[in-house]
Write a protein that holds these residues in place. Structure first.
Motif, PDB file in Angstrom:
ATOM      1  N   TYR A   1      -4.700  -1.133  -7.570  1.00 47.47           N
ATOM      2  CA  TYR A   1      -6.361  -0.559  -6.803  1.00 47.47           C
ATOM      3  C   TYR A   1      -6.006   0.630  -6.428  1.00 47.47           C
ATOM      4  O   TYR A   1      -4.964   1.061  -5.552  1.00 47.47           O
ATOM      5  CB  TYR A   1      -6.408  -1.573  -5.595  1.00 47.47           C
ATOM      6  CG  TYR A   1      -7.827  -1.109  -4.816  1.00 47.47           C
ATOM      7  CD1 TYR A   1      -8.738  -2.011  -4.743  1.00 47.47           C
ATOM      8  CD2 TYR A   1      -7.870   0.173  -4.134  1.00 47.47           C
ATOM      9  CE1 TYR A   1      -9.972  -1.934  -4.040  1.00 47.47           C
ATOM     10  CE2 TYR A   1      -9.220   0.451  -3.309  1.00 47.47           C
ATOM     11  CZ  TYR A   1      -9.918  -0.538  -3.531  1.00 47.47           C
ATOM     12  OH  TYR A   1     -11.340  -0.024  -2.350  1.00 47.47           O
TER      13      TYR A   1
ATOM     14  N   THR B   1       0.829  -1.391   0.124  1.00 48.39           N
ATOM     15  CA  THR B   1      -0.035  -0.163  -0.057  1.00 48.39           C
ATOM     16  C   THR B   1       0.964   1.112  -0.117  1.00 48.39           C
ATOM     17  O   THR B   1       1.815   1.408   0.613  1.00 48.39           O
ATOM     18  CB  THR B   1      -0.816   0.075   1.216  1.00 48.39           C
ATOM     19  OG1 THR B   1      -1.774  -1.189   1.158  1.00 48.39           O
ATOM     20  CG2 THR B   1      -1.842   1.167   1.202  1.00 48.39           C
TER      21      THR B   1
ATOM     22  N   ILE C   1      -8.252   0.308   3.284  1.00 48.59           N
ATOM     23  CA  ILE C   1      -8.271  -0.420   2.276  1.00 48.59           C
ATOM     24  C   ILE C   1      -7.195  -1.659   2.493  1.00 48.59           C
ATOM     25  O   ILE C   1      -7.525  -3.121   2.143  1.00 48.59           O
ATOM     26  CB  ILE C   1      -8.089  -0.063   0.827  1.00 48.59           C
ATOM     27  CG1 ILE C   1      -7.079   0.836   0.817  1.00 48.59           C
ATOM     28  CG2 ILE C   1      -9.411   0.892   0.585  1.00 48.59           C
ATOM     29  CD1 ILE C   1      -6.416   1.491  -0.327  1.00 48.59           C
ATOM     30  N   THR C   2      -6.444  -1.475   3.375  1.00 54.16           N
ATOM     31  CA  THR C   2      -5.133  -2.460   3.510  1.00 54.16           C
ATOM     32  C   THR C   2      -6.005  -3.480   4.766  1.00 54.16           C
ATOM     33  O   THR C   2      -5.842  -4.618   4.647  1.00 54.16           O
ATOM     34  CB  THR C   2      -3.778  -1.726   4.331  1.00 54.16           C
ATOM     35  OG1 THR C   2      -3.210  -0.728   3.399  1.00 54.16           O
ATOM     36  CG2 THR C   2      -2.922  -2.737   4.614  1.00 54.16           C
TER      37      THR C   2
ATOM     38  N   LYS D   1      -8.910  -4.110   5.102  1.00 56.81           N
ATOM     39  CA  LYS D   1     -10.074  -4.859   4.508  1.00 56.81           C
ATOM     40  C   LYS D   1      -9.566  -6.069   3.549  1.00 56.81           C
ATOM     41  O   LYS D   1     -10.237  -6.892   3.558  1.00 56.81           O
ATOM     42  CB  LYS D   1     -11.182  -3.856   3.896  1.00 56.81           C
ATOM     43  CG  LYS D   1     -12.344  -4.597   3.423  1.00 56.81           C
ATOM     44  CD  LYS D   1     -13.149  -3.722   2.546  1.00 56.81           C
ATOM     45  CE  LYS D   1     -13.678  -2.580   3.579  1.00 56.81           C
ATOM     46  NZ  LYS D   1     -14.533  -1.746   2.892  1.00 56.81           N
ATOM     47  N   THR D   2      -8.194  -5.934   3.196  1.00 56.24           N
ATOM     48  CA  THR D   2      -7.830  -6.842   2.253  1.00 56.24           C
ATOM     49  C   THR D   2      -6.921  -7.960   2.857  1.00 56.24           C
ATOM     50  O   THR D   2      -6.321  -8.877   2.511  1.00 56.24           O
ATOM     51  CB  THR D   2      -7.016  -5.986   1.254  1.00 56.24           C
ATOM     52  OG1 THR D   2      -7.896  -4.939   0.651  1.00 56.24           O
ATOM     53  CG2 THR D   2      -6.607  -6.854  -0.143  1.00 56.24           C
TER      54      THR D   2
ATOM     55  N   MET E   1      -2.046  -0.778  -3.732  1.00 55.57           N
ATOM     56  CA  MET E   1      -3.199  -0.262  -3.345  1.00 55.57           C
ATOM     57  C   MET E   1      -2.784   1.349  -3.167  1.00 55.57           C
ATOM     58  O   MET E   1      -1.651   1.444  -2.304  1.00 55.57           O
ATOM     59  CB  MET E   1      -3.768  -0.630  -2.252  1.00 55.57           C
ATOM     60  CG  MET E   1      -4.144  -2.322  -2.198  1.00 55.57           C
ATOM     61  SD  MET E   1      -5.161  -2.996  -1.151  1.00 55.57           S
ATOM     62  CE  MET E   1      -6.759  -2.620  -1.774  1.00 55.57           C
TER      63      MET E   1
ATOM     64  N   SER F   1     -12.607  -5.492  -2.437  1.00 58.40           N
ATOM     65  CA  SER F   1     -11.311  -6.376  -2.254  1.00 58.40           C
ATOM     66  C   SER F   1     -11.105  -7.717  -2.998  1.00 58.40           C
ATOM     67  O   SER F   1     -10.490  -7.942  -3.731  1.00 58.40           O
ATOM     68  CB  SER F   1     -10.472  -6.281  -1.054  1.00 58.40           C
ATOM     69  OG  SER F   1     -10.351  -5.036  -0.485  1.00 58.40           O
TER      70      SER F   1
END
Length: 457
Positions: free
Chosen positions: A134, A46, A56-57, A59-60, A111, A385
């Motif tokens: 992403y 990321t 987002i990190t 969540k992934t 990301m 994701s």
């Protein structure tokens, strides 16, 4: 993808699909259900870690291993390295220069959650480095940047997902809204109103000492060199821990040099869903007209005359003339969400509700089975994701692809240009240029600062 071989990738994606359907995660290992072998999982990094970057990190992590993090603020970087180490049980490598991430051959995807003015440079260079991407919304700072990203996606064949999560999440309310329009439940659509809230202006923001740990020149990057500005008062709540008024962390959204205000911040969500429902994801408006608006400072010839305060629009009501005689209104007034109005009724949708007489009528006359899947183009995954990682395997573009995103974002960019110039703009959606207005067309692109040019190929 050196550490994500075809055989294990297929096994992994089957597991992701199963985990997504059941939303079952093993908390202790932070892995998708049924997977214990790290070789089955893609390797991510990321770039840009405040707020949404960590979001987002985090969540992934059930579906990918994060080998590296990068941020120009050493304090933010250290904090997120610590959080990720606890989350995944392995410490990621830390970089203040994103290029060191792109140099690594073991990283399959990046990301990107930097401020908007950095998105295009990092994304293009990442694709040329062989990474899938992403990138957080809004994808671009200018319309020309969007066209460049489209070109590079096509040239490199990389998978590219934009972080407009309403296409995959929010309890499927937005997918239901698109399905309602597609199934003719409000008749012919006549008007759609996107409520995206306004912003407040700022007092004069003085030059201040650069915070320790922040590489200010690198933060500015492609933008022009200016002094760091901030007032002592601190922001609380989401995005807290930074100055409430500044030209940097979080507040970058209030400056045209780095973002597009609410028009691109929330417009990237609601205008996207509106265009999707209208079937206008591969075209654009014929005209964008500012009906009412207030800018945060005085402008001349489309540019702010002062540089010590916010400069984006604080209030606005914009009309975009869309195909099939549909009127789109983008407004800072009223509820945040989207109101669809047609010849046979109207309904409203946002992240908390979907309401209106056509919605009530679903009790007696539900949507046909498979309507949501038809909108999405297949089974809806657990989250955004998962869709990205599935597409890394299939090599198909995700539900939030760059082409549909750029088309709707052009409406937002044009709205900002129209307000800055104080006039309506006639738009050619095929040539993607303003008709008969040379001055307006100069705002479709922006030159990067020397030393921060985009490295092509």
């Amino acid at each position: 993808m050196s550490q994500f071989p075809q055989s294990t990738r297929r096994q992994f994606l089957k597991g992701v699909a199963a985990a997504g359907a059941a939303t079952v995660i093993i908390p202790s290992a932070n892995r998708a259900f049924g997977f214990q072998n790290a070789n089955d999982r893609p390797t991510f990094a990321t770039i840009g870690l405040r707020n949404q970057g960590w979001g987002i990190t985090n969540k992934t992590t059930p579906y990918a291993d994060f080998a590296a993090l990068a941020d120009v603020d050493a304090n933010v970087l250290a904090e997120n390295v610590s959080k990720l180490e606890k989350k995944q049980g392995k410490k990621p490598d830390a970089y203040t220069d994103y290029r060191k991430v792109l140099d690594r051959k073991d990283i399959d995807a990046v990301m990107i959650a930097t401020p908007d003015h950095w998105h295009t440079k990092i994304a293009v260079e990442a694709m040329y480095a062989g990474k899938d991407v992403y990138c957080e919304k809004p994808l671009t700072l200018t319309i020309a940047e969007g066209k460049l990203i489209e070109k590079v996606v096509k040239e490199t064949g990389r998978v590219f997902q934009v972080g407009t999560m309403q296409r995959s999440e929010s309890g499927q309310r937005f997918l239901q809204a698109v399905a309602m329009v597609n199934e003719g439940r409000i008749g012919k659509v006549q008007k759609v109103t996107c409520g995206i809230n306004g912003m407040t202006g700022s007092p004069e923001i003085p030059v201040a000492d650069i915070p320790g740990g922040l590489d200010w020149d690198m933060w500015l990057g492609p933008a022009q060199k200016v002094d760091y500005r901030a007032l002592p008062e601190m922001r609380t709540g989401y995005g807290g821990g930074v100055p409430l008024y500044s030209n940097c962390h979080y507040s970058f959204r209030n400056w045209h040099e780095y973002s597009g205000g609410k028009l691109t911040d929330w417009g990237a969500h609601h205008v996207d869903i509106a265009c999707w429902a209208l079937g206008a994801t591969d075209t654009g408006p014929s005209k964008v007209k500012p009906l009412e608006y207030e800018l945060a400072c005085e402008y001349q010839d489309g540019n702010p005359v002062v540089h010590d305060r916010y400069n984006v629009a604080t209030k606005f009501k914009i009309q975009a003339d869309m195909p099939n005689d549909v009127e789109m209104i983008i407004t800072s007034e009223g509820d945040n969400g989207i109101l669809f109005e047609g010849t046979d009724g109207r309904f409203f949708v946002n992240r908390g509700k979907i309401v209106g007489a056509p919605i009530e009528a679903l009790k007696e006359n539900p949507l046909p089975e498979g309507s949501i899947e038809k909108v999405y183009g297949g089974p809806v995954p657990a989250n955004h994701s998962v869709n990205f990682i599935e597409c890394m395997e299939s090599r198909k573009q995700p539900i939030s692809d760059v082409w549909s995103h750029n088309r709707m974002l052009e409406i937002c960019h044009l709205s900002n240009i129209a307000m800055r110039l104080g006039r309506e703009l006639n738009w050619d959606p095929e040539k993607r240029e303003v008709i008969g207005d040379d001055q307006a067309n100069t705002f479709l692109s922006r030159e990067n600062r020397k030393g921060y040019e985009i490295q092509m190929g």
